[in-house]
Design an enzyme around this catalytic site. Structure first.
Site, mmCIF file in Angstrom:
data_model
loop_
_atom_site.group_PDB
_atom_site.id
_atom_site.type_symbol
_atom_site.label_atom_id
_atom_site.label_comp_id
_atom_site.label_asym_id
_atom_site.label_seq_id
_atom_site.Cartn_x
_atom_site.Cartn_y
_atom_site.Cartn_z
ATOM 1 N N SER A 17 1.156 -1.324 0.055
ATOM 2 C CA SER A 17 0.096 0.083 -0.038
ATOM 3 C C SER A 17 0.933 0.884 -0.076
ATOM 4 C CB SER A 17 -0.890 -0.080 1.062
ATOM 5 O OG SER A 17 -1.752 -1.033 1.303
ATOM 6 N N ARG A 40 0.859 8.181 5.970
ATOM 7 C CA ARG A 40 0.048 7.425 6.851
ATOM 8 C C ARG A 40 -1.556 7.879 6.693
ATOM 9 N NH1 ARG A 40 0.942 2.867 9.070
ATOM 10 N NH2 ARG A 40 -0.703 2.087 10.674
ATOM 11 N N HIS A 43 -2.858 6.571 3.631
ATOM 12 C CA HIS A 43 -3.027 5.216 3.739
ATOM 13 C C HIS A 43 -4.405 5.060 4.461
ATOM 14 C CE1 HIS A 43 -2.477 1.087 5.948
ATOM 15 N NE2 HIS A 43 -2.079 1.000 4.712
#
Length: 216
Positions: A17, A40, A43
């Site tokens: 990812s 992040r 994500h």
């Protein structure tokens, strides 16, 4: 037409990812030292707007990391943020996570003052007597009260993560926090949420102590 899936082992999904995120960001320049936090957030949300709308005050990240290393606690405005933070990682440094939103005294004080529980919970946090990082993912009234407490010199947070989501006073409350001299990480505009607040906290923790190869 048969759908083609990537052949990725379970333990490699997160790594893959982040590879995709890095590929899709391409030549996009991120503020040095903030890259892992931005990635992040992307994500967590699959929203690449965070590459543009995350604001970091000067030295916010290194100051936050130092605070965590010295046992800073995290105060949140929702149980969801509290649940999402890696409390085991934080506990390594002596920190705890608090959410006062359901406390009876907070509800009583909010009703008495005609304010919100979020605002009253910030007042309770100001009396903790501990170094504090605030992670606000839901309530703009929490940010407004924090701003007032800072102006009144009743509190001096080590960091404010200001990422409430919504429409009423959300943008304004974030702008108020950016006007203070307190280190902050803010999602400008209407976007944000409890998941984003928690993931920023975890990103800071993982920048200190993490074994993931893509996180180094």
């Amino acid at each position: 037409m048969k759908t083609k899936l990537e052949n990725v082992k379970p333990k490699e999904i997160e790594t893959r990812s982040f590879e995709i995120i890095t590929e899709e960001l391409g030549d996009k320049k991120l503020q040095p030292g903030t890259e892992l936090i931005v990635k992040r957030c992307i994500h967590t949300s699959a929203d690449f707007d965070y590459a543009d709308n995350l604001y970091f005050s000067k030295d916010a990240v290194p100051k936050a990391i130092e605070a965590i290393k010295h046992g800073a606690c995290i105060v949140t405005d929702t149980q969801m943020v509290k649940a999402g933070i890696n409390k085991k990682a934080l506990a390594k440094f002596g920190g705890e996570v608090y959410c006062f939103m359901s406390d009876e005294d907070v509800a009583k004080n909010a009703k008495s003052a005609g304010s919100t529980r979020a605002a009253a919970s910030m007042e309770k946090a100001a009396k903790l007597g501990k170094p504090v990082i605030f992670a606000i993912g839901n309530a703009p009234t929490a940010l407004v009260r924090l701003y007032e407490l800072i102006q009144e010199k009743q509190i001096q947070p080590y960091l404010i993560i200001g990422v409430p989501v919504g429409f009423v006073n959300v943008v304004q409350s974030k702008e108020m926090i950016m006007e203070t001299d307190v280190p902050c990480i803010v999602a400008k505009g209407r976007k944000g949420g409890s998941n984003i607040a928690a993931c920023i906290c975890n990103a800071l923790l993982y920048m200190i102590d993490n074994e993931r190869d893509y996180w180094k």
